[in-house]
Design a protein around this motif. Structure first.
Motif, PDB file in Angstrom:
ATOM      1  N   THR A 103       5.950  38.773 -13.584  1.00 30.14           N
ATOM      2  CA  THR A 103       5.139  39.402 -14.640  1.00 30.14           C
ATOM      3  C   THR A 103       5.071  40.838 -14.280  1.00 30.14           C
ATOM      4  N   ALA A 104       5.630  41.796 -15.214  1.00 29.45           N
ATOM      5  CA  ALA A 104       5.710  43.051 -14.882  1.00 29.45           C
ATOM      6  C   ALA A 104       4.401  43.915 -15.821  1.00 29.45           C
ATOM      7  N   ALA A 137       3.210  48.347 -15.501  1.00 25.92           N
ATOM      8  CA  ALA A 137       3.105  49.486 -14.957  1.00 25.92           C
ATOM      9  C   ALA A 137       4.287  49.780 -13.987  1.00 25.92           C
ATOM     10  N   GLY A 138       5.519  49.381 -14.067  1.00 25.74           N
ATOM     11  CA  GLY A 138       6.382  49.420 -13.087  1.00 25.74           C
ATOM     12  C   GLY A 138       6.409  48.547 -12.022  1.00 25.74           C
ATOM     13  N   HIS A 139       5.476  47.604 -11.747  1.00 21.71           N
ATOM     14  CA  HIS A 139       5.395  46.722 -10.752  1.00 21.71           C
ATOM     15  C   HIS A 139       5.689  45.247 -11.499  1.00 21.71           C
ATOM     16  N   LEU A 140       6.504  44.529 -10.534  1.00 23.31           N
ATOM     17  CA  LEU A 140       6.771  43.088 -10.765  1.00 23.31           C
ATOM     18  C   LEU A 140       5.963  42.323  -9.879  1.00 23.31           C
ATOM     19  N   SER A 141       5.028  41.357 -10.277  1.00 26.69           N
ATOM     20  CA  SER A 141       4.385  40.507  -9.401  1.00 26.69           C
ATOM     21  C   SER A 141       5.121  39.388  -9.472  1.00 26.69           C
ATOM     22  N   LEU A 142       5.358  38.699  -8.063  1.00 28.96           N
ATOM     23  CA  LEU A 142       6.028  37.617  -8.096  1.00 28.96           C
ATOM     24  C   LEU A 142       5.043  36.222  -7.919  1.00 28.96           C
ATOM     25  N   PRO A 143       5.657  35.109  -8.015  1.00 33.99           N
ATOM     26  CA  PRO A 143       4.460  33.938  -7.966  1.00 33.99           C
ATOM     27  C   PRO A 143       3.820  33.811  -6.412  1.00 33.99           C
ATOM     28  N   GLY A 144       4.467  34.221  -5.538  1.00 33.22           N
ATOM     29  CA  GLY A 144       4.173  33.937  -4.143  1.00 33.22           C
ATOM     30  C   GLY A 144       2.931  34.994  -3.693  1.00 33.22           C
ATOM     31  N   GLY A 145       2.720  36.015  -4.752  1.00 35.04           N
ATOM     32  CA  GLY A 145       1.685  37.083  -4.657  1.00 35.04           C
ATOM     33  C   GLY A 145       2.394  38.218  -3.903  1.00 35.04           C
ATOM     34  N   ALA A 146       3.894  38.339  -3.716  1.00 31.93           N
ATOM     35  CA  ALA A 146       4.383  39.523  -3.494  1.00 31.93           C
ATOM     36  C   ALA A 146       4.664  40.396  -4.605  1.00 31.93           C
ATOM     37  N   GLU A 147       4.984  41.592  -4.514  1.00 30.39           N
ATOM     38  CA  GLU A 147       5.247  42.612  -5.693  1.00 30.39           C
ATOM     39  C   GLU A 147       6.148  43.555  -5.146  1.00 30.39           C
ATOM     40  N   LEU A 148       6.855  43.790  -6.248  1.00 29.25           N
ATOM     41  CA  LEU A 148       8.172  44.817  -6.018  1.00 29.25           C
ATOM     42  C   LEU A 148       8.066  46.028  -7.259  1.00 29.25           C
ATOM     43  N   VAL A 149       8.541  47.144  -6.528  1.00 28.96           N
ATOM     44  CA  VAL A 149       8.470  48.297  -7.503  1.00 28.96           C
ATOM     45  C   VAL A 149       9.675  48.318  -8.120  1.00 28.96           C
ATOM     46  N   PRO A 160       6.400  38.989 -19.108  1.00 28.19           N
ATOM     47  CA  PRO A 160       7.256  38.156 -18.260  1.00 28.19           C
ATOM     48  C   PRO A 160       8.574  38.930 -17.955  1.00 28.19           C
ATOM     49  N   THR A 161       9.120  38.732 -16.812  1.00 27.96           N
ATOM     50  CA  THR A 161      10.187  39.670 -16.524  1.00 27.96           C
ATOM     51  C   THR A 161      11.298  38.935 -15.644  1.00 27.96           C
ATOM     52  N   LEU A 162      12.296  39.197 -15.868  1.00 30.63           N
ATOM     53  CA  LEU A 162      13.625  38.616 -14.690  1.00 30.63           C
ATOM     54  C   LEU A 162      14.435  39.884 -14.115  1.00 30.63           C
ATOM     55  N   ALA A 163      14.364  39.943 -12.931  1.00 34.99           N
ATOM     56  CA  ALA A 163      15.032  41.112 -12.333  1.00 34.99           C
ATOM     57  C   ALA A 163      16.009  40.594 -11.415  1.00 34.99           C
ATOM     58  N   VAL A 164      17.282  41.199 -11.384  1.00 29.69           N
ATOM     59  CA  VAL A 164      18.281  40.921 -10.272  1.00 29.69           C
ATOM     60  C   VAL A 164      18.543  42.007  -9.435  1.00 29.69           C
ATOM     61  N   LEU A 165      19.059  41.743  -8.133  1.00 26.95           N
ATOM     62  CA  LEU A 165      19.387  42.578  -7.292  1.00 26.95           C
ATOM     63  C   LEU A 165      20.578  42.240  -6.634  1.00 26.95           C
ATOM     64  N   HIS A 166      21.684  43.159  -6.467  1.00 28.04           N
ATOM     65  CA  HIS A 166      22.824  42.496  -5.713  1.00 28.04           C
ATOM     66  C   HIS A 166      22.565  42.651  -4.052  1.00 28.04           C
TER      67      HIS A 166
END
Length: 350
Positions: A244-245, A247-259, A267-273
């Protein structure tokens, strides 16, 4: 003119729901994990197993309606089928194998043999006409099975992992030849592919089946650019994050967060090579917005690189060169710092 299929079927505890429209002159590849229902889908379209509900139409002609007696037998459907194990008759010559299809559709023996000879010329196997299937290589047998299917002049061509019997050295050449034959066939084409390269090289569109359902359909750029499941992300070699995104932060189910540099709220999907994931023995300095420490779960070979898998706090895969792996002291249990630039993460609504 097209194939319009929308049906369900059950086989024991497994249930399949399939809906797709494939235009004449188009190739649709079905991909998915083992047991997803890919082969069952082809068998249903070919009339080899009955559907329970829904319908299958080809060029405006109804082939089957579930729950009724309105079902055409396989030999009445104008369907050519190349099975995974090819199913060539070992006691017949190559030309007799190819002629079998037209003969089963009512063509006389002489005409069927003439057509078979023509198709063997098209697939480059004229000199093998009188040999038995056991004398052929895997690639040659695959071409014979394709010629047998096409000699019936079908409106729908079904291929179940047609390159599975071909060794790696001949696979690339056979893939190119198969694409040429598919492009020359003006009917509807469906192909089951286990390998992502086969699917993307042979098909115009790809449908992903998981658990008996189509979870994503699209062209190669659409599938690769916006995977919608972990299986699809693994298939195309990407990391996928679902969260779930805000303000530019993506909160992941395990409690971690990505900027993330650009992400819609919700609700958001994000991909990373994997190659955009940087690994360090010491905490990195500089601009990365996402930095954390993790332990290597596994190291796997990937042609000219190594794929490094991490399970927590953010499950992902990184790719590094063999030289970098030595410098980092890579191995299961090694503790490393991970850095990812926010601009390397592509996000879209989930």
């Amino acid at each position: 003119m097209s194939l319009v299929a929308d049906f369900t079927l059950a086989r024991g505890d497994f249930a399949l729901e399939f809906a797709a429209t494939v235009e004449r002159g188009e190739t649709l590849a079905l991909v998915g994990p083992n047991g997803a229902g890919k082969s069952s889908c082809l068998q249903a379209l070919g009339g080899l197993i009955p559907i329970d509900a829904g319908s299958v139409e080809l060029d405006g002609r109804q082939l089957e309606r579930g729950g009724s007696r309105q079902s055409l037998a396989p030999d009445q459907r104008r369907v050519g089928f190349v099975f995974q194990d090819l199913l060539l008759f070992p006691h017949l010559s190559v030309v007799e194998n190819v002629a079998y299809g037209p003969r089963s559709r009512g063509l006389d023996r002489r005409s069927a043999r003439s057509r078979a000879t023509e198709w063997l010329e098209r697939v480059g196997l004229s000199e093998f006409a009188e040999r038995r299937p056991g004398e052929l290589s895997g690639g040659q047998a695959q071409r014979v099975a394709l010629a047998r299917a096409l000699a019936c002049e079908p409106a729908l061509l079904l291929l179940d992992e047609p390159l599975s019997a071909v060794d790696a050295s001949a696979r690339a050449e056979l893939r190119r030849e198969l694409r040429q034959h598919l492009d020359a066939f003006d009917g509807v084409r469906l192909i089951v592919a286990h390998d992502a390269i086969d699917a993307f090289a042979l098909a115009d569109r790809v449908a992903v089946l998981e658990g008996g359902r189509v979870v994503q359909t699209g062209t190669t750029p659409q599938i690769c650019g916006h995977p919608r499941s972990t299986y699809v992300a693994d298939l195309v070699g990407l990391n996928l994050f679902r969260g779930t995104a805000s303000a530019g932060h993506l909160s992941l189910p395990g409690g971690a967060e990505l900027v993330v540099a650009s992400v819609p709220d919700g609700p958001t999907l994000a991909v990373l090579h994997p190659r955009a994931v940087a690994l360090f023995r010491e905490r990195p300095q500089g601009s990365p917005r996402n930095v954390w420490r993790s332990t290597v779960a596994a190291v796997e070979p990937a042609i000219d690189r190594l794929r490094v898998r991490f399970d927590a706090p953010v499950p992902l895969v990184a790719e590094v060169t063999h030289g970098a792996a030595q410098e980092l002291g890579l191995g299961p249990g090694a503790a490393l710092w991970i850095a990812v630039k926010a601009t390397e993460i592509s996000a879209y609504s989930g």
